[in-house]
Design a protein around this motif. Sequence first.
Motif, PDB file in Angstrom:
ATOM      1  N   VAL A   1       1.322   8.957  -6.327  1.00  0.00           N
ATOM      2  CA  VAL A   1       1.538  10.370  -6.028  1.00  0.00           C
ATOM      3  C   VAL A   1       2.501  10.994  -7.040  1.00  0.00           C
ATOM      4  CG1 VAL A   1       2.608  11.904  -4.331  1.00  0.00           C
ATOM      5  CG2 VAL A   1       0.942  10.220  -3.595  1.00  0.00           C
TER       6      VAL A   1
ATOM      7  N   LYS B   1      -2.841  10.376 -13.480  1.00  0.00           N
ATOM      8  CA  LYS B   1      -3.727  10.096 -12.342  1.00  0.00           C
ATOM      9  C   LYS B   1      -5.177  10.009 -12.806  1.00  0.00           C
ATOM     10  CE  LYS B   1      -0.813  12.321  -8.883  1.00  0.00           C
ATOM     11  NZ  LYS B   1      -0.675  13.474  -7.994  1.00  0.00           N
TER      12      LYS B   1
ATOM     13  N   GLU C   1       1.042   4.066  -2.945  1.00  0.00           N
ATOM     14  CA  GLU C   1       0.867   5.504  -2.708  1.00  0.00           C
ATOM     15  C   GLU C   1       2.031   6.299  -3.273  1.00  0.00           C
ATOM     16  OE1 GLU C   1      -0.027   6.805   1.263  1.00  0.00           O
ATOM     17  OE2 GLU C   1      -1.541   5.247   1.526  1.00  0.00           O
TER      18      GLU C   1
ATOM     19  N   LEU D   1      -7.821   9.947  -3.310  1.00  0.00           N
ATOM     20  CA  LEU D   1      -8.615  10.790  -2.413  1.00  0.00           C
ATOM     21  C   LEU D   1      -7.783  11.312  -1.242  1.00  0.00           C
ATOM     22  CD1 LEU D   1     -11.999   8.836  -2.281  1.00  0.00           C
ATOM     23  CD2 LEU D   1     -11.514  10.984  -3.474  1.00  0.00           C
ATOM     24  N   LYS D   2      -6.829  10.524  -0.804  1.00  0.00           N
ATOM     25  CA  LYS D   2      -5.999  10.912   0.328  1.00  0.00           C
ATOM     26  C   LYS D   2      -4.964  11.975  -0.052  1.00  0.00           C
ATOM     27  CE  LYS D   2      -4.629   7.444   2.869  1.00  0.00           C
ATOM     28  NZ  LYS D   2      -3.827   6.315   3.389  1.00  0.00           N
ATOM     29  N   HIS D   3      -4.446  11.894  -1.260  1.00  0.00           N
ATOM     30  CA  HIS D   3      -3.321  12.754  -1.634  1.00  0.00           C
ATOM     31  C   HIS D   3      -3.663  13.883  -2.603  1.00  0.00           C
ATOM     32  CE1 HIS D   3      -0.304  10.402   0.464  1.00  0.00           C
ATOM     33  NE2 HIS D   3      -0.951   9.339   0.056  1.00  0.00           N
ATOM     34  N   GLU D   4      -4.865  13.881  -3.129  1.00  0.00           N
ATOM     35  CA  GLU D   4      -5.270  14.964  -4.033  1.00  0.00           C
ATOM     36  C   GLU D   4      -6.296  15.843  -3.321  1.00  0.00           C
ATOM     37  OE1 GLU D   4      -4.398  15.700  -7.424  1.00  0.00           O
ATOM     38  OE2 GLU D   4      -2.749  14.377  -6.868  1.00  0.00           O
TER      39      GLU D   4
ATOM     40  N   GLN E   1     -10.078   0.025  -5.217  1.00  0.00           N
ATOM     41  CA  GLN E   1     -10.299   0.793  -3.992  1.00  0.00           C
ATOM     42  C   GLN E   1      -8.987   1.332  -3.425  1.00  0.00           C
ATOM     43  OE1 GLN E   1     -13.232   1.738  -2.411  1.00  0.00           O
ATOM     44  NE2 GLN E   1     -14.095   1.074  -4.352  1.00  0.00           N
TER      45      GLN E   1
ATOM     46  N   ARG F   1       0.836  -1.211   0.000  1.00  0.00           N
ATOM     47  CA  ARG F   1       0.000   0.000   0.000  1.00  0.00           C
ATOM     48  C   ARG F   1       0.865   1.254   0.000  1.00  0.00           C
ATOM     49  NH1 ARG F   1      -5.837   0.537   0.270  1.00  0.00           N
ATOM     50  NH2 ARG F   1      -6.558  -1.595   0.289  1.00  0.00           N
ATOM     51  N   LYS F   2       1.919   1.217   0.807  1.00  0.00           N
ATOM     52  CA  LYS F   2       2.820   2.366   0.900  1.00  0.00           C
ATOM     53  C   LYS F   2       3.502   2.603  -0.450  1.00  0.00           C
ATOM     54  CE  LYS F   2       7.061   3.724   3.143  1.00  0.00           C
ATOM     55  NZ  LYS F   2       8.208   3.188   3.843  1.00  0.00           N
TER      56      LYS F   2
ATOM     57  N   GLU G   1      -8.535   5.214  -2.946  1.00  0.00           N
ATOM     58  CA  GLU G   1      -8.185   5.710  -1.619  1.00  0.00           C
ATOM     59  C   GLU G   1      -6.941   6.602  -1.685  1.00  0.00           C
ATOM     60  OE1 GLU G   1      -6.593   4.111   2.716  1.00  0.00           O
ATOM     61  OE2 GLU G   1      -7.119   2.656   1.157  1.00  0.00           O
ATOM     62  N   THR G   2      -5.940   6.155  -2.431  1.00  0.00           N
ATOM     63  CA  THR G   2      -4.708   6.934  -2.562  1.00  0.00           C
ATOM     64  C   THR G   2      -4.984   8.275  -3.215  1.00  0.00           C
ATOM     65  OG1 THR G   2      -3.396   4.918  -2.702  1.00  0.00           O
ATOM     66  CG2 THR G   2      -2.397   6.925  -3.554  1.00  0.00           C
TER      67      THR G   2
END
Length: 131
Positions: A71, A78, A67, A106-109, A99, A63-64, A103-104
Amino acid sequence: DVTEIEEKEAQAKQEEQIMKEQELSNLLHEKRYLKALGLAISLDRPHTVLTVVKAILKEADGRKHLEENIVRLRKDQKEAVLTFSVTWNTNSRNCHEAQAVIETLLKHEAPDSLLQYPGIKSAVESLLPYT
């Protein structure tokens, strides 16, 4: 008569396509995922992008790493990954990868940044029933 010229152009495009596919295969083998993602997106290959995402998620701390790679993509890349994720999300075999990508994003943009994507409205409408 332009038939010969058209045939040469078509053959050159086909050879270039084969070279890019070989490069993509090499990048995956070497675990150079960011370049692999970029190349698969530029070739407009949603299934290949999914394969790269799955390979990233299989790594330790997947996951890391996902991301970190997403990013670093350009805005248009993207957007392409988001569009691909909409399709992946409709299939239960690929929904977890979709998902993770969503999630990535939505979290970073920032929301304002996401709203700049031309296809964001249809993407959100398509994601709602399956998410």
